[in-house]
Write a protein that holds these residues in place. Structure first.
Motif, PDB file in Angstrom:
ATOM      1  N   ASP A  29     -80.978  -4.484  23.689  1.00  0.00           N
ATOM      2  CA  ASP A  29     -79.954  -3.326  23.739  1.00  0.00           C
ATOM      3  C   ASP A  29     -80.753  -2.687  25.220  1.00  0.00           C
ATOM      4  OD1 ASP A  29     -78.235  -3.404  21.766  1.00  0.00           O
ATOM      5  OD2 ASP A  29     -79.493  -2.461  20.549  1.00  0.00           O
ATOM      6  N   VAL A  30     -79.878  -1.958  26.299  1.00  0.00           N
ATOM      7  CA  VAL A  30     -80.414  -1.395  27.190  1.00  0.00           C
ATOM      8  C   VAL A  30     -81.524  -0.130  26.883  1.00  0.00           C
ATOM      9  CG1 VAL A  30     -79.914   0.025  29.375  1.00  0.00           C
ATOM     10  CG2 VAL A  30     -78.550  -1.858  28.764  1.00  0.00           C
ATOM     11  N   ALA A  31     -82.305   0.123  27.312  1.00  0.00           N
ATOM     12  CA  ALA A  31     -83.347   1.153  26.980  1.00  0.00           C
ATOM     13  C   ALA A  31     -82.523   2.291  27.067  1.00  0.00           C
ATOM     14  CB  ALA A  31     -84.842   1.054  27.641  1.00  0.00           C
ATOM     15  N   SER A  32     -82.709   3.532  26.135  1.00  0.00           N
ATOM     16  CA  SER A  32     -82.055   4.490  25.922  1.00  0.00           C
ATOM     17  C   SER A  32     -83.035   5.722  26.592  1.00  0.00           C
ATOM     18  CB  SER A  32     -81.563   5.048  24.766  1.00  0.00           C
ATOM     19  OG  SER A  32     -82.747   4.914  23.869  1.00  0.00           O
ATOM     20  N   ALA A  33     -84.557   5.462  26.908  1.00  0.00           N
ATOM     21  CA  ALA A  33     -85.362   6.222  27.498  1.00  0.00           C
ATOM     22  C   ALA A  33     -84.913   7.222  28.742  1.00  0.00           C
ATOM     23  CB  ALA A  33     -86.638   5.787  27.480  1.00  0.00           C
ATOM     24  N   GLU A  34     -85.014   8.116  29.020  1.00  0.00           N
ATOM     25  CA  GLU A  34     -85.019   8.898  30.249  1.00  0.00           C
ATOM     26  C   GLU A  34     -86.287   9.032  31.113  1.00  0.00           C
ATOM     27  OE1 GLU A  34     -82.957  12.569  29.414  1.00  0.00           O
ATOM     28  OE2 GLU A  34     -81.164  11.426  28.541  1.00  0.00           O
ATOM     29  N   LEU A  35     -86.101   9.165  32.492  1.00  0.00           N
ATOM     30  CA  LEU A  35     -87.240   9.624  33.374  1.00  0.00           C
ATOM     31  C   LEU A  35     -87.856  10.955  32.876  1.00  0.00           C
ATOM     32  CD1 LEU A  35     -85.711   8.232  36.444  1.00  0.00           C
ATOM     33  CD2 LEU A  35     -87.381   7.345  35.373  1.00  0.00           C
ATOM     34  N   PRO A  36     -89.211  10.929  32.935  1.00  0.00           N
ATOM     35  CA  PRO A  36     -89.796  12.274  32.384  1.00  0.00           C
ATOM     36  C   PRO A  36     -89.531  13.233  33.747  1.00  0.00           C
ATOM     37  CG  PRO A  36     -91.465  10.493  33.299  1.00  0.00           C
ATOM     38  CD  PRO A  36     -89.921   9.959  33.000  1.00  0.00           C
ATOM     39  N   SER A  37     -89.771  14.716  33.381  1.00  0.00           N
ATOM     40  CA  SER A  37     -89.346  15.473  34.577  1.00  0.00           C
ATOM     41  C   SER A  37     -90.695  15.509  35.459  1.00  0.00           C
ATOM     42  CB  SER A  37     -89.527  16.790  33.801  1.00  0.00           C
ATOM     43  OG  SER A  37     -90.566  17.217  32.954  1.00  0.00           O
ATOM     44  N   ASP A  38     -91.848  15.109  35.046  1.00  0.00           N
ATOM     45  CA  ASP A  38     -92.967  15.262  36.079  1.00  0.00           C
ATOM     46  C   ASP A  38     -93.271  13.518  36.477  1.00  0.00           C
ATOM     47  OD1 ASP A  38     -93.522  13.965  33.680  1.00  0.00           O
ATOM     48  OD2 ASP A  38     -95.815  14.798  33.707  1.00  0.00           O
ATOM     49  N   VAL A  39     -92.188  12.942  37.115  1.00  0.00           N
ATOM     50  CA  VAL A  39     -92.291  11.653  37.652  1.00  0.00           C
ATOM     51  C   VAL A  39     -93.048  11.480  38.940  1.00  0.00           C
ATOM     52  CG1 VAL A  39     -91.016  10.024  39.204  1.00  0.00           C
ATOM     53  CG2 VAL A  39     -90.015  10.519  36.895  1.00  0.00           C
ATOM     54  N   SER A  40     -93.226  12.573  39.882  1.00  0.00           N
ATOM     55  CA  SER A  40     -94.118  12.478  40.990  1.00  0.00           C
ATOM     56  C   SER A  40     -95.450  12.445  40.611  1.00  0.00           C
ATOM     57  CB  SER A  40     -93.671  13.788  41.929  1.00  0.00           C
ATOM     58  OG  SER A  40     -94.130  14.855  41.178  1.00  0.00           O
ATOM     59  N   SER A  41     -96.061  13.335  39.599  1.00  0.00           N
ATOM     60  CA  SER A  41     -97.542  13.654  39.215  1.00  0.00           C
ATOM     61  C   SER A  41     -97.681  12.147  38.353  1.00  0.00           C
ATOM     62  CB  SER A  41     -97.538  14.778  38.486  1.00  0.00           C
ATOM     63  OG  SER A  41     -96.779  14.646  37.157  1.00  0.00           O
ATOM     64  N   ARG A  42     -96.951  12.016  37.582  1.00  0.00           N
ATOM     65  CA  ARG A  42     -97.283  10.611  36.605  1.00  0.00           C
ATOM     66  C   ARG A  42     -97.415   9.519  37.579  1.00  0.00           C
ATOM     67  NH1 ARG A  42     -96.224  10.369  31.074  1.00  0.00           N
ATOM     68  NH2 ARG A  42     -95.420  12.232  30.165  1.00  0.00           N
ATOM     69  N   LEU A  43     -96.481   9.115  38.606  1.00  0.00           N
ATOM     70  CA  LEU A  43     -96.278   8.015  39.544  1.00  0.00           C
ATOM     71  C   LEU A  43     -97.634   8.087  40.219  1.00  0.00           C
ATOM     72  CD1 LEU A  43     -95.290   5.464  40.011  1.00  0.00           C
ATOM     73  CD2 LEU A  43     -93.705   6.679  41.604  1.00  0.00           C
ATOM     74  N   THR A  44     -97.966   9.418  40.727  1.00  0.00           N
ATOM     75  CA  THR A  44     -99.093   9.646  41.509  1.00  0.00           C
ATOM     76  C   THR A  44    -100.325   9.125  40.953  1.00  0.00           C
ATOM     77  OG1 THR A  44     -98.227  11.221  42.819  1.00  0.00           O
ATOM     78  CG2 THR A  44    -100.435  10.935  42.790  1.00  0.00           C
ATOM     79  N   GLY A  45    -100.526   9.299  39.567  1.00  0.00           N
ATOM     80  CA  GLY A  45    -101.777   9.107  38.824  1.00  0.00           C
ATOM     81  C   GLY A  45    -101.599   7.523  38.584  1.00  0.00           C
ATOM     82  N   GLN A  46    -100.572   6.815  38.372  1.00  0.00           N
ATOM     83  CA  GLN A  46    -100.345   5.299  38.022  1.00  0.00           C
ATOM     84  C   GLN A  46    -100.797   4.560  39.210  1.00  0.00           C
ATOM     85  OE1 GLN A  46     -96.508   5.641  35.668  1.00  0.00           O
ATOM     86  NE2 GLN A  46     -97.288   3.463  35.400  1.00  0.00           N
ATOM     87  N   LEU A  47    -100.587   5.011  40.503  1.00  0.00           N
ATOM     88  CA  LEU A  47    -100.849   4.389  41.585  1.00  0.00           C
ATOM     89  C   LEU A  47    -102.215   4.455  41.952  1.00  0.00           C
ATOM     90  CD1 LEU A  47     -97.807   5.655  43.937  1.00  0.00           C
ATOM     91  CD2 LEU A  47     -98.145   3.228  42.961  1.00  0.00           C
ATOM     92  N   ARG A  48    -102.835   5.582  41.743  1.00  0.00           N
ATOM     93  CA  ARG A  48    -104.185   5.643  41.793  1.00  0.00           C
ATOM     94  C   ARG A  48    -104.985   4.553  40.697  1.00  0.00           C
ATOM     95  NH1 ARG A  48    -104.742  12.142  41.809  1.00  0.00           N
ATOM     96  NH2 ARG A  48    -104.083  12.700  43.987  1.00  0.00           N
ATOM     97  N   SER A  49    -104.328   4.482  39.634  1.00  0.00           N
ATOM     98  CA  SER A  49    -105.246   3.673  38.676  1.00  0.00           C
ATOM     99  C   SER A  49    -104.931   1.985  39.138  1.00  0.00           C
ATOM    100  CB  SER A  49    -104.616   3.781  37.341  1.00  0.00           C
ATOM    101  OG  SER A  49    -104.843   5.020  36.623  1.00  0.00           O
ATOM    102  N   LEU A  50    -103.759   1.854  39.760  1.00  0.00           N
ATOM    103  CA  LEU A  50    -103.412   0.597  40.122  1.00  0.00           C
ATOM    104  C   LEU A  50    -104.525   0.124  41.226  1.00  0.00           C
ATOM    105  CD1 LEU A  50     -99.648   0.207  40.459  1.00  0.00           C
ATOM    106  CD2 LEU A  50    -101.227  -1.099  38.945  1.00  0.00           C
ATOM    107  N   ALA A  51    -104.465   1.072  42.213  1.00  0.00           N
ATOM    108  CA  ALA A  51    -105.559   0.979  43.368  1.00  0.00           C
ATOM    109  C   ALA A  51    -107.004   0.773  43.006  1.00  0.00           C
ATOM    110  CB  ALA A  51    -105.300   1.716  44.535  1.00  0.00           C
TER     111      ALA A  51
END
Length: 417
Positions: A38-60
């Motif tokens: 089934d297609v995932a029913s989760a929704e994008l969090p409200s703090d996408v920018s801060s979460r993604l910024t942190g993930q990108l730092r962790s990737l790098a």
């Protein structure tokens, strides 16, 4: 002149050939499915920018595959993306990775709940990558992010956004080295041709005519036309007529960044061995003589590349210049040397334009030593007006060259059945 060198033509003398425009578009429409399909029913969090910024730092900052995959996210597609991307980074010896969030990602733009986030990317390639180890490569990409059930984010895919997509985001990368040649394949590339040995042949052909030409030839073979388009920062249908293009892969303005040859497998693999070699040698001429991105007269740049690629060719003119000689037999003899506008169209007559340009250099090659032709080419590439370069290297005016070339075309057409 654009920063790439491209050339269409349906015959073996051409460096770019026309292909059927396929109605294949690059799509990111695969839903991020749960384990039961089934297609995932989760929704994008409200703090996408801060979460993604942190993930990108962790990737790098990741120094192992485990850490890199963990930073990509928990969804199965994120795990696959992380493993593939880490493997490609290692293959290219990538260092100094920097990923910076720019915008987007807050609002789902697909039915699966995923969104596109714009990210600035910077990185350095390794010494053995063939991409220039001291250059800082820069580009802007689009990451596809998907929501996780626990409120987290997964990075599941990447595509070009503004300019070319970094190689390590295009697919699984492998690097193979030969004598003065590096072949970088994406998702296995295409095994139709022995690209390493063909690159070696191309390099030898260039240095035979231009002894001072130096450097490696780096050939990039994607698995699909869509990947080639993303690596070039172009739409798929724009790339469709192109067999090969000499270019720089990203937005780096550094002189240390390496120019490369990118192949379009959908076109390149339809050629026979001889035609493919002509393509590769033509583009290698651009690379090794510093012609990529030049504003020099197009007919000189393209004609010289064919002069090198076909220097020792033994095929008859009916094979290598059949289109233009057919036109000449029909009474359509060019009235003037080809101008830049004639090279800017992907129309059916473009192959004849390139053939006619090669015939200029073929004629000169029968009358002057290679050293004089190289002198002409180098002078024009360095910015000297064509008229002055012709006079200095061969004692010819443009009017004289044009008249001699028109007669040469007419005579050649009369001998070809």
């Amino acid at each position: 002149m654009a920063d790439t060198s491209r050339r269409p033509s349906p015959n073996v003398a051409a460096v770019l050939v026309l292909a059927l425009l396929a109605g294949v578009l690059l799509l990111w429409q695969r839903p991020w499915e749960s384990s039961d399909g089934d297609v995932a029913s989760a929704e994008l969090p409200s703090d996408v920018s801060s979460r993604l910024t942190g993930q990108l730092r962790s990737l790098a900052a990741a120094d192992s595959q485990k850490d890199f995959v963990a930073a990509a996210g928990d969804l199965p597609d994120a795990t696959r993306f992380g493993r593939r991307t880490w493997s490609s980074l290692i293959a290219l010896g990538a260092t100094n990775l920097d990923l910076r969030y720019v915008s987007g990602g807050e609002v789902a733009d697909r039915a699966d709940g995923s969104a596109e986030a714009v990210v600035d990317v910077a990185w350095r390639a390794g010494q053995e990558s063939g991409l220039g180890a001291t250059a800082l490569h820069r580009s802007t990409v689009a990451l596809r992010i998907a929501p996780e059930a626990d409120g987290g984010l997964s990075i599941v895919d990447a595509a070009s956004r503004k300019g070319p997509l970094p190689l390590w985001l295009a697919g699984r990368v492998d690097v193979e080295r030969g004598r003065g040649t590096v072949v970088v394949s994406v998702d296995g590339g295409d095994g139709s041709f022995p690209l390493v040995s063909m690159g070696e042949v191309a390099r030898d052909a260039v240095t035979q005519v231009v002894p001072k030409a130096a450097g490696e030839i780096t050939v990039v073979m994607p698995h699909t036309q869509e990947q080639a388009a993303m690596l070039l920062g172009q739409e798929s249908d724009t790339v469709a007529p192109i067999a090969a293009v000499a270019t720089r892969l990203d937005d780096s303005a550094s002189a240390r960044a390496r120019d490369v040859v990118v192949l379009n497998p959908r076109v390149f693999t339809t050629m026979d061995q001889r035609a493919a070699q002509v393509v590769l040698t033509h583009e290698a001429t651009h690379l090794l003589t510093g012609a990529v991105g030049t504003r020099a007269a197009t007919w000189v740049v393209e004609g010289f590349a064919d002069f090198v690629a076909l220097h020792d060719d033994t095929e008859p003119l009916s094979v290598s210049a059949g289109q233009v000689l057919t036109q000449v037999r029909d009474g359509r003899v060019p009235k003037q040397l080809p101008d830049a506008e004639q090279f800017s169209s992907a129309g059916r007559g473009l192959g004849a334009v390139y053939e006619s340009t090669w015939m200029i250099f073929r004629m000169l090659g029968e009358r002057y030593p290679d050293s004089s032709i190289v002198e002409l080419y180098r002078a024009v590439l360095a910015g000297r007006p064509v008229a002055r370069a012709l006079d200095a290297s061969m004692g010819l005016s443009e009017k004289q060259l044009t008249a001699q070339w028109r007669r040469y075309l007419t005579k050649s057409a009369s001998t070809v059945s």
